[in-house]
Structures are given as C-alpha cells and as structure tokens.
Design a protein around this motif. Structure first.
Motif, PDB file in Angstrom:
ATOM      1  N   UNK A  14       1.853   2.731 -13.736  1.00 36.76           N
ATOM      2  CA  UNK A  14       1.124   2.616 -15.005  1.00 36.76           C
ATOM      3  C   UNK A  14       0.099   3.734 -15.103  1.00 36.76           C
ATOM      4  N   UNK A  15       0.124   4.442 -16.207  1.00 39.40           N
ATOM      5  CA  UNK A  15      -0.820   5.524 -16.469  1.00 39.40           C
ATOM      6  C   UNK A  15      -1.825   5.054 -17.517  1.00 39.40           C
ATOM      7  N   UNK A  16      -3.094   5.380 -17.295  1.00 38.24           N
ATOM      8  CA  UNK A  16      -4.155   5.023 -18.235  1.00 38.24           C
ATOM      9  C   UNK A  16      -4.931   6.273 -18.622  1.00 38.24           C
ATOM     10  N   UNK A  17      -5.277   6.368 -19.896  1.00 36.79           N
ATOM     11  CA  UNK A  17      -6.165   7.429 -20.363  1.00 36.79           C
ATOM     12  C   UNK A  17      -7.146   6.806 -21.349  1.00 36.79           C
ATOM     13  N   UNK A  18      -8.429   7.016 -21.117  1.00 41.55           N
ATOM     14  CA  UNK A  18      -9.447   6.418 -21.986  1.00 41.55           C
ATOM     15  C   UNK A  18     -10.525   7.421 -22.338  1.00 41.55           C
ATOM     16  N   UNK A  19     -11.198   7.184 -23.484  1.00 40.72           N
ATOM     17  CA  UNK A  19     -12.214   8.130 -23.947  1.00 40.72           C
ATOM     18  C   UNK A  19     -13.293   7.419 -24.741  1.00 40.72           C
ATOM     19  N   UNK A  20     -14.508   7.873 -24.557  1.00 44.37           N
ATOM     20  CA  UNK A  20     -15.601   7.562 -25.477  1.00 44.37           C
ATOM     21  C   UNK A  20     -15.760   8.797 -26.361  1.00 44.37           C
ATOM     22  N   UNK A  21     -15.266   8.711 -27.581  1.00 43.29           N
ATOM     23  CA  UNK A  21     -15.202   9.880 -28.465  1.00 43.29           C
ATOM     24  C   UNK A  21     -16.308   9.883 -29.517  1.00 43.29           C
ATOM     25  N   UNK A  22     -17.385   9.157 -29.271  1.00 43.33           N
ATOM     26  CA  UNK A  22     -18.442   9.023 -30.272  1.00 43.33           C
ATOM     27  C   UNK A  22     -18.949  10.383 -30.745  1.00 43.33           C
ATOM     28  N   UNK A  48      -7.081   9.618 -30.898  1.00 44.59           N
ATOM     29  CA  UNK A  48      -5.714   9.562 -30.404  1.00 44.59           C
ATOM     30  C   UNK A  48      -5.199  10.925 -29.984  1.00 44.59           C
ATOM     31  N   UNK A  49      -5.540  11.963 -30.759  1.00 44.65           N
ATOM     32  CA  UNK A  49      -5.101  13.315 -30.417  1.00 44.65           C
ATOM     33  C   UNK A  49      -5.706  13.774 -29.093  1.00 44.65           C
ATOM     34  N   UNK A  50      -6.992  13.470 -28.884  1.00 47.35           N
ATOM     35  CA  UNK A  50      -7.634  13.850 -27.623  1.00 47.35           C
ATOM     36  C   UNK A  50      -6.946  13.186 -26.434  1.00 47.35           C
ATOM     37  N   UNK A  51      -6.592  11.913 -26.576  1.00 45.47           N
ATOM     38  CA  UNK A  51      -5.897  11.195 -25.501  1.00 45.47           C
ATOM     39  C   UNK A  51      -4.537  11.840 -25.225  1.00 45.47           C
ATOM     40  N   UNK A  52      -3.805  12.160 -26.283  1.00 49.57           N
ATOM     41  CA  UNK A  52      -2.485  12.764 -26.113  1.00 49.57           C
ATOM     42  C   UNK A  52      -2.595  14.158 -25.512  1.00 49.57           C
ATOM     43  N   UNK A 174     -17.334   5.276 -30.999  1.00 52.63           N
ATOM     44  CA  UNK A 174     -15.903   5.521 -31.219  1.00 52.63           C
ATOM     45  C   UNK A 174     -15.245   5.750 -29.865  1.00 52.63           C
ATOM     46  N   UNK A 175     -13.975   5.385 -29.774  1.00 51.63           N
ATOM     47  CA  UNK A 175     -13.256   5.594 -28.523  1.00 51.63           C
ATOM     48  C   UNK A 175     -11.866   5.002 -28.591  1.00 51.63           C
ATOM     49  N   UNK A 176     -11.209   4.994 -27.448  1.00 48.50           N
ATOM     50  CA  UNK A 176      -9.873   4.427 -27.409  1.00 48.50           C
ATOM     51  C   UNK A 176      -9.231   4.610 -26.048  1.00 48.50           C
ATOM     52  N   UNK A 177      -8.008   4.082 -25.933  1.00 51.89           N
ATOM     53  CA  UNK A 177      -7.262   4.253 -24.683  1.00 51.89           C
ATOM     54  C   UNK A 177      -5.774   4.220 -24.953  1.00 51.89           C
ATOM     55  N   UNK A 178      -5.033   4.833 -24.048  1.00 48.03           N
ATOM     56  CA  UNK A 178      -3.574   4.792 -24.011  1.00 48.03           C
ATOM     57  C   UNK A 178      -3.155   4.240 -22.655  1.00 48.03           C
ATOM     58  N   UNK A 179      -2.224   3.301 -22.655  1.00 47.81           N
ATOM     59  CA  UNK A 179      -1.635   2.788 -21.423  1.00 47.81           C
ATOM     60  C   UNK A 179      -0.129   2.972 -21.534  1.00 47.81           C
ATOM     61  N   UNK A 180       0.471   3.585 -20.521  1.00 47.39           N
ATOM     62  CA  UNK A 180       1.911   3.832 -20.549  1.00 47.39           C
ATOM     63  C   UNK A 180       2.571   3.339 -19.272  1.00 47.39           C
ATOM     64  N   UNK A 181       3.734   2.708 -19.476  1.00 45.98           N
ATOM     65  CA  UNK A 181       4.538   2.248 -18.352  1.00 45.98           C
ATOM     66  C   UNK A 181       5.525   3.334 -17.953  1.00 45.98           C
ATOM     67  N   UNK A 182       5.558   3.659 -16.676  1.00 47.04           N
ATOM     68  CA  UNK A 182       6.522   4.629 -16.173  1.00 47.04           C
ATOM     69  C   UNK A 182       7.806   3.896 -15.769  1.00 47.04           C
ATOM     70  N   UNK A 183       8.924   4.607 -15.674  1.00 47.28           N
ATOM     71  CA  UNK A 183      10.190   3.956 -15.298  1.00 47.28           C
ATOM     72  C   UNK A 183      10.058   3.202 -13.972  1.00 47.28           C
ATOM     73  N   UNK A 184      10.677   2.037 -13.901  1.00 47.07           N
ATOM     74  CA  UNK A 184      10.675   1.266 -12.669  1.00 47.07           C
ATOM     75  C   UNK A 184       9.716   0.099 -12.660  1.00 47.07           C
ATOM     76  N   UNK A 185       8.931  -0.070 -13.730  1.00 50.06           N
ATOM     77  CA  UNK A 185       7.998  -1.199 -13.772  1.00 50.06           C
ATOM     78  C   UNK A 185       8.772  -2.517 -13.778  1.00 50.06           C
ATOM     79  N   UNK A 186       8.301  -3.481 -13.005  1.00 46.67           N
ATOM     80  CA  UNK A 186       8.978  -4.775 -12.907  1.00 46.67           C
ATOM     81  C   UNK A 186       8.562  -5.691 -14.051  1.00 46.67           C
TER      82      UNK A 186
END
Length: 299
Positions: A14-22, A48-52, A174-186
């Motif tokens: 699992x990959x996480x990316x988070x930001x306080x973009x205030x 969202x663009x900053x996270x990506x 302001x802020x946000x986060x992205x969480x992504x599942x990589x292949x193989x997650x149960x």
C-alpha cells in the motif's frame, strides 16, 4: 510552501501520499481572487495535482489536469512537475453557488458534472505526451481523480481532498491524500484498509484538529506498520518567464506575427497562472526572424 509525505506499508502493498496544501491554496486564492466555491474547486484540483506529481518517477516529468464539466466556473487547469510543485487557473473565478443541503460548498455545481477529466502525462523519455480521459463522476474532483485511476490506469485508489474557506474568503486549511493498492494485496488487507478509510474524519476536520500528513497516514494505514519514504516541501510555482514568452511568440512564425503587428505593434502577454505581464515590440521580434520566402510563380 506545503508539507507533503510519501509512505509505504510494511509489506510494500500500500502506497500513501498526503499533503497539507493550505499555503498553496492560499496563494491561488490571492492570485485569482476566487469566490469561496471556486477556491474549493481550484484548491482541490491543485492539491490532487501535487499528490500525483510527487508520485512521478522523474522530477522532469509533468502532469496537466483539465476539468471541463460544463458548469458556470468553466475550465479548470492544474499543472504539476515531478516534485509536486503546482500552478493552476480557472475560467470564471468569481462564480458562486448556493450551499448544498448539507451546508457544504457546491463544488460539483460550479464545476459541472456533464464533462470530462483529462490527464496529460508528459514523460521526458517519451516523444509524445500520454493523454487519458474519463467522464466526470461528480465534479467534486476527488471522486473524479479516483475514477481516473480506476479506469485509465487500473490502480485501486482512494483520493480525499478538502478545502475549508473562511467567511472572509481566506483559506482556513486545505489538504488531501492518495492511497493506492499495489498488485498482490490480499482480501483481508483490502477489507482492513476500507475500514480504516471509512473511519477517518474528513480532510478538513483532521487539519482543523492539527493533524499532519503523517497523522493522516497513520490513520489510513493503521495496522499496516507504515513508514515514511520521503518528506518534501512543495509550492505554488509558475515557471513562466520573459524568455519563454518571447520564444512562444517567435514560434508563431512571421505571418502570424505580422497579423498581430498590424493590429498593434505593442504586444502584452499575461500569464493565466500567475498574472505576470510581459510586453514586446513585435517589430523587433519580426526582425529576428528570417525573411518570408515567396511562393514560386505558377508555370
């Protein structure tokens, strides 16, 4: 300046990316003089663009997000480089909408829902940019970015974005986060992650309570023993310059520049992203170009 972190679960699934973009959204509001609803719309897209951008492999790569939902706010654009620095603009920054029934800003109403999200990825190793496009789900931005990852990149993703605007139109947080599942997650890991996300307060509630991007990661990845891969500071940063603008004008060619010169030899170019102004004498620019070759006479 904005605080951004990237993290990974202990098993690497699992990959996480988070930001306080205030600070980023504050600068966007100052530059574009946005209404409350437009501040939320553009602020979410910039976040969202900053996270990506922070998840790109090469700092020289770029992503451009274009949201055209047919709403009164018009086209929204956010651009990011491979470090997460961003810039953005909105066609009609003063559009305001009545609040939704739940009291929240009606971002989807301003953006519109009858349109598309276009993601343009400019990879320096490729000759041409890669363009992905998905229909808008809600115009609320976070759901639309989630849909893009699901349909265009087949990556299971959770995206949460938030902008809280004070009554005086300043940006409270302001802020946000992205969480992504990589292949193989149960299945068990997916179930636990879904439960974690469902139990989390909204992004703005967490930021109001003093939460950091790392705190968001600890909540989202509770039970997965996450570790921080990277922390960085990112900014609202426009890369326009007088030289780049001059090169853009010269690239139009002699014929187009002559048409502009005939209308007015003094040319002013205003950057959509930061409103910097650049003035040029078109006669001087034309003197730098080779003479126009005459078409051969007909036989």
């Amino acid at each position: 300046m904005a605080e951004l972190i990237r993290g990974l679960s202990e098993n690497g699934g699992i990959v996480f990316c988070g930001i306080n973009s205030t600070d980023i959204v504050c600068k966007a509001e100052r530059l574009h003089k946005t209404s409350a609803t437009c501040s939320a719309a553009l602020g979410r897209l910039l976040t969202g663009a900053a996270l990506m951008g922070s998840m790109l492999k090469d700092d020289r790569d770029r992503i451009t997000l274009r949201v055209n939902g047919g709403g009164p706010a018009g086209l929204l654009i956010a651009c990011t480089d491979g470090t997460g620095n961003v810039k953005g603009c909105i066609d009609h920054p003063l559009v305001e909408m009545p609040p939704r029934a739940d009291g929240h800003l009606d971002v989807g109403g301003a953006v519109g829902r009858d349109g598309v999200l276009t993601v343009i990825r400019d990879n320096k190793l490729q000759k041409e940019p890669t363009v992905g496009q998905v229909p808008l789900v809600s115009g609320e931005i976070a759901e639309d970015l989630t849909a893009y990852y699901a349909y265009s990149e087949q990556i299971p993703t959770v995206c949460a974005l938030g902008v809280l605007v004070d009554p005086d139109l300043s940006i409270h947080c302001a802020g946000g986060y992205l969480v992504q599942l990589l292949p193989g997650a149960t299945d068990a890991e997916i179930t636990r992650l879904e439960a974690n996300i469902a139990a989390m307060p909204s992004v703005t509630e967490m930021l109001q309570a003093g939460a950091t991007p790392r705190d968001m990661m600890e909540k989202a990845l509770a039970g997965f023993a996450p570790s921080v891969l990277e922390t960085r500071q990112v900014f609202y940063r426009c890369d326009c310059s007088e030289e780049r603008t001059r090169e853009m004008l010269l690239s139009l060619g002699r014929r187009e520049l002559e048409k502009l010169r005939d209308e007015d030899p003094r040319c002013e170019v205003v950057c959509h992203f930061c409103h910097s102004k650049y003035e040029f004498d078109l006669n001087r620019l034309l003197a730098e170009l080779p003479p126009q070759e005459e078409a051969p006479a007909a036989p």
